[in-house]
Design an enzyme around this catalytic site. Structure first.
Site, short mmCIF file in Angstrom:
data_model
loop_
_atom_site.label_atom_id
_atom_site.label_comp_id
_atom_site.label_asym_id
_atom_site.label_seq_id
_atom_site.Cartn_x
_atom_site.Cartn_y
_atom_site.Cartn_z
N MET A 27 1.01 -1.05 0.34
CA MET A 27 -0.25 -0.11 -0.05
C MET A 27 0.57 1.33 0.17
SD MET A 27 -2.70 -0.94 2.56
CE MET A 27 -2.14 -1.12 3.87
N ASP A 138 -3.90 -7.00 8.43
CA ASP A 138 -3.13 -7.47 8.11
C ASP A 138 -1.59 -8.01 8.75
OD1 ASP A 138 -1.63 -8.11 5.05
OD2 ASP A 138 -0.77 -5.34 4.95
#
Length: 884
Positions: A27, A138
């Protein structure tokens, strides 16, 4: 400093001094910076531009603020967040140490006590966050930092903030929330509401890897991993490490249960179980004595809904729900194998509409045939009836590719050297339908007696009457092709004016979105192409949609051809399709439901040593080898890999050892050696492919950026004097060869540029000549010109060629011709280059033609290292796969 880094430095100059880029993740890109106000080092994480564009600054800052209040000794705190000059960023402490991923890459497994200690402390951090309503989403080794023996969880709540800020639009970013190996089943199937049990599953997966040396579920692709997470029970950790105590094994097993309700209800309960030597579960007890039925069998039947909702890649890993059943159909099958007469090539195949005739591309290895026709190794198209074991050459199809049947099955269309041709299957000579200078990717023949084809260089989709004429560009579909980069799968839907089409390799080249999709579109209407299913290549037959997933599985699903809609659940036909280096299957489907495909599963290539007579011996196997390159002294071979962990490796030929050079798995590839053998230059990342360098000796180090520019670049050579890097630059419709000075003497510039595809640039050892391949003639040929300034091109291959390589003395130039023969050109150089002699060294049908040189020449000129796909030359014919 790159342009992006320079712009970021300016945007944050009043608060942070950017020192250098530390790395990138799924990300964000991470920078080391100095906090000017507090005089401390910090890590500034900048969201990827495509993600920031979807999120918006206000919503992201609002959502991420809720995570700033998390306080725990094992949670890395959030210092700051905001927007500056279009960048969305957040700031955390810079921690000296390493990640758990670095530790596992180095040591593979941890001591049991240490692994349990890390898991317990991470669980305590998770529990503290869960009590405040924050789910991490995550948890993975990359997000666990090890600092002075204490684990610290990073990016806490970032995935939640990103998900909340994006709303329902995560698929637009091409990014995923979660890493495949550590996703919980409910996260893998894209359930919106996740609770603490999802983080418990992820932490259980991390503990499993710390103990066993690998995650609980492995696979060659993200799809394979996700499928196993949803459908397969993990092996007991004691199968891989018998010394794991029973209570630890039981804790791991309970944390990895498929149903959230069967796991620990909190991270605290998980930690408590790890500290309780008496902890056990009925299921773990049964597994301990080898019983895997009973409770797990009936329970799994309740997971049908989760299995039916298996998530398939929709962005770089955004997930689209598609039903995937567990019970395969079993049609009658038989195999077609290579024989002593001809070798089947792994590229092109077609089947007649009635399913009675198969046409495929092959190399004839005989010099004399019974009918008096000699091909001497020429690639051609062959026909084989379903009820006849003898394949027959189709005269006039030498060099042919992309075979396609006419709707009535009486004619065959094919491409050769930039032209589209057709030939009657009842005999006769081929007739040219159209000439086209660009590279032809895919061809289909519609019920309206038109041939539709896709091209690259220039990209587009064209139609031409099958009787012949001038191709007409289909503007709407060509606009779609411009968006996705290349359309390499194209199939007409019988009885309609629709076609199914899919991007090359299942991913969008220019828009930066990787995901296995194919689309449906009408040729006459004005409706834009729309996604139909998650797959690479689609066919319609007998009221069914057949499609290939990105991991090589073939599924069928009821389909309404008039509306291009699926109308029922999918059924798995087989998981055995082979995918080539570009992720393409070899498959054809008849109108009667017969399927023919090349058998095999993507993965496992071989690295071979070949001598000048073609004799071979294996060097390495069972890796996805990419671009092997000898070191200047010939003692080592560097290579990349095209799997989930795309890192660089070096194999020492003397010691027989293989070591990793990079550790980030960020798409590192296209490697070349510096002239002194001390460094490797390479390209990184499918979306940008900047150019980097890393040390080839000593300890693993962080790569340095050599070049950052728009587009896709890949390295091809390092100039002999060490001052320049030669690379290929992919533009919208073509590829050019550029040179980048490394001594600061100038800016990168093109040296071979046109509307055609030029690549594989290699500099002669004396630094005076550049050899490369180009398709300016309608097929790829080998050219030579002066170096380093642009100069007149000289064609040196008379019959097609790709992937030139110089011998180290500069007296020979090698390349591969279309028959997979390795050619040696003996050359002399002075003011001009002269070809003195041309020899065929050997034929090697297994050579992988990918547009990149999958081989190299040893410095002594007597041997070669070559990549070969470790697959069988075996076509499977599956009768009645439609299950009538």
């Amino acid at each position: 400093m790159t342009e992006i880094t320079s712009r970021l430095s300016g945007a944050l100059a009043d608060r942070y001094r950017i020192e250098r880029r530390l790395g990138e993740g799924g990300m964000a890109t991470v920078y080391l910076a100095e906090d000017l106000k507090h005089k401390r080092n910090v890590a500034v994480k900048v969201l990827r531009p495509e993600l920031a564009a979807v999120l918006g600054a206000d919503r992201f800052v609002q959502e991420i603020t809720t995570t700033a209040s998390l306080q725990h000794p094992n949670i890395l705190p959030l210092f700051d967040s905001g927007e500056a000059d279009g960048f969305l960023y957040y700031v955390m402490p810079y921690i000296e140490g390493e990640t758990l991923r670095n530790r596992l890459d180095r040591d593979t497994q941890l001591g049991i006590d240490e692994a349990v200690k890390i898991a317990v402390e991470v669980a305590e951090a998770l529990d503290a966050a869960h009590q405040q309503g924050v789910i991490h989403r995550d948890i993975k080794p990359e997000n666990i930092l090890l600092h002075n023996g204490r684990p610290m969880v990073a990016d806490f709540g970032i995935a939640l903030a990103v998900s909340a800020a994006a709303g329902g639009r995560m698929t637009e970013t091409g990014l995923s929330l979660g890493t495949p190996h550590y996703m919980s089943p409910e996260q893998a199937t894209a359930e919106k509401e996740l609770n603490a049990r999802s983080d418990v599953y992820s932490l259980g997966s991390v503990l499993y890897e710390m103990l066993a040396g690998e995650p609980p579920h492995m696979g060659n692709t993200a799809q394979q991993i996700i499928m196993k997470i949803v459908t397969d029970a993990a092996r007991p950790v004691t199968d891989l490490r018998k010394s794991v105590p029973p209570h630890v094994a039981a804790t791991v097993a309970k944390s990895l249960e498929k149903l959230p309700a069967d796991r620990f209800d909190s991270a605290r309960a998980f930690a408590d179980a790890l500290g309780d030597a008496t902890f056990t579960t009925p299921l773990s007890a049964r597994r301990a004595v080898g019983v895997v039925g009973g409770a797990s069998g009936p329970r799994w039947s309740t997971l049908g809904a989760a299995a039916a909702g298996i998530a398939v890649l929709a962005g770089a890993a955004g997930w689209l729900l598609r039903p995937v059943p567990t019970v395969p159909i079993r049609p009658v099958e038989f195999a077609i194998q290579s024989d002593s007469t001809h070798t089947i090539l792994f590229s092109d195949i077609a089947i007649s509409p009635d399913g009675s005739l198969i046409v495929y591309q092959a190399i004839d290895l005989s010099s004399d045939r019974a009918d008096g026709y000699s091909t001497d190794g020429t690639v051609a198209l062959y026909r084989r009836s379903i009820d006849n074991v003898q394949a027959q050459l189709i005269p006039g199809t030498e060099g042919g590719a992309n075979p396609v049947f006419s709707p009535d099955g009486t004619q065959l269309g094919f491409t050769v050297e930039g032209a589209i041709k057709r030939i009657s299957l009842n005999g006769g000579s081929p007739v040219t339908v159209a000439d086209f200078a660009g590279f032809l990717f895919a061809v289909t023949w519609t019920d309206a007696d038109e041939i539709v084809f896709s091209t690259w260089g220039p990209s587009g989709i064209f139609t031409v009457p099958a009787t012949g004429g001038t191709p007409k560009r289909h503007e709407r579909l060509s606009a779609f092709a411009d968006t996705v980069g290349r359309v390499s799968n194209l199939h007409a839907v019988a009885g309609t004016d629709a076609v199914l089409l899919g991007p090359y390799g299942g991913f969008c080249v220019r828009c930066g979105v990787e995901g296995a999709f194919f689309y449906g579109a009408s040729l006459s209407g004005d409706r834009q192409p729309r996604a139909i299913a998650s797959g690479i290549s689609g066919f319609v037959s007998m009221g069914n949609l057949f499609y290939v997933t990105a991991d090589g599985a073939l599924l069928r699903q009821p389909f309404d051809a008039s509306t291009l809609d699926t109308i029922g659940p999918a059924t798995r036909v087989t998981e055995q399709l082979w995918l080539d280096a570009g992720g393409q299957p070899l498959i054809a489907v008849s109108g009667t439901g017969t399927v023919v495909y090349l058998e095999g599963v993507q993965g496992g290539r071989e690295l071979l040593w070949l001598d000048r007579q073609g004799g071979s011996r294996p060097l390495l196997s069972d890796r996805m080898f990419w671009l092997p390159r000898f070191s200047p002294d010939g003692s080592r071979v560097a290579f990349g890999e095209t799997d989930l962990d795309e890192d660089l490796w070096i194999h020492d030929l003397r010691a027989g050892t293989t070591s990793r050079v990079t550790l980030d798995g960020l798409g590192n590839n296209d490697v070349v050696w510096s002239p002194d053998g001390d460094r490797l230059a390479f390209s990184r990342d499918l979306r940008v492919k900047d150019l980097y360098a890393v040390s080839a000796v000593g300890a693993v180090e962080e790569p340095t950026v050599l070049l950052s520019m728009d587009g896709i670049q890949w390295t091809t050579d390092w100039s002999p004097d060490g001052t320049s890097l030669v690379f290929t630059q992919a533009n919208d419709d073509n590829e050019d060869i550029w040179i980048a000075p490394l001594d600061g003497a100038g800016e990168p510039r093109p040296i071979v540029a046109s509307q055609y595809q030029e690549g594989a640039g290699r500099v002669s050892p004396d630094g005076r000549w550049l050899a490369y391949h180009s398709n300016r003639s309608g097929r790829f040929e080998i050219y030579v010109q002066a170096f380093p300034e642009p100069a007149q091109q000289q064609l040196v291959s008379p019959d097609g060629g790709e992937d030139p390589m110089w011998s180290r003395d500069g007296r020979e130039l090698f390349y591969w011709n279309p028959q997979r023969q390795l050619i040696s050109l003996r050359v002399s150089t002075g003011d001009d280059l002269t070809v003195e002699r041309r020899d065929v060294l050997f034929q090697f049908p297994g050579y992988m033609v990918t547009g990149h040189a999958q081989y190299d020449v040893h410095p002594d000129g007597q041997g070669f290292v070559v990549v070969r796909g470790a697959i069988q030359s075996r076509l499977i014919v599956s009768l009645d796969a439609a299950g009538r």
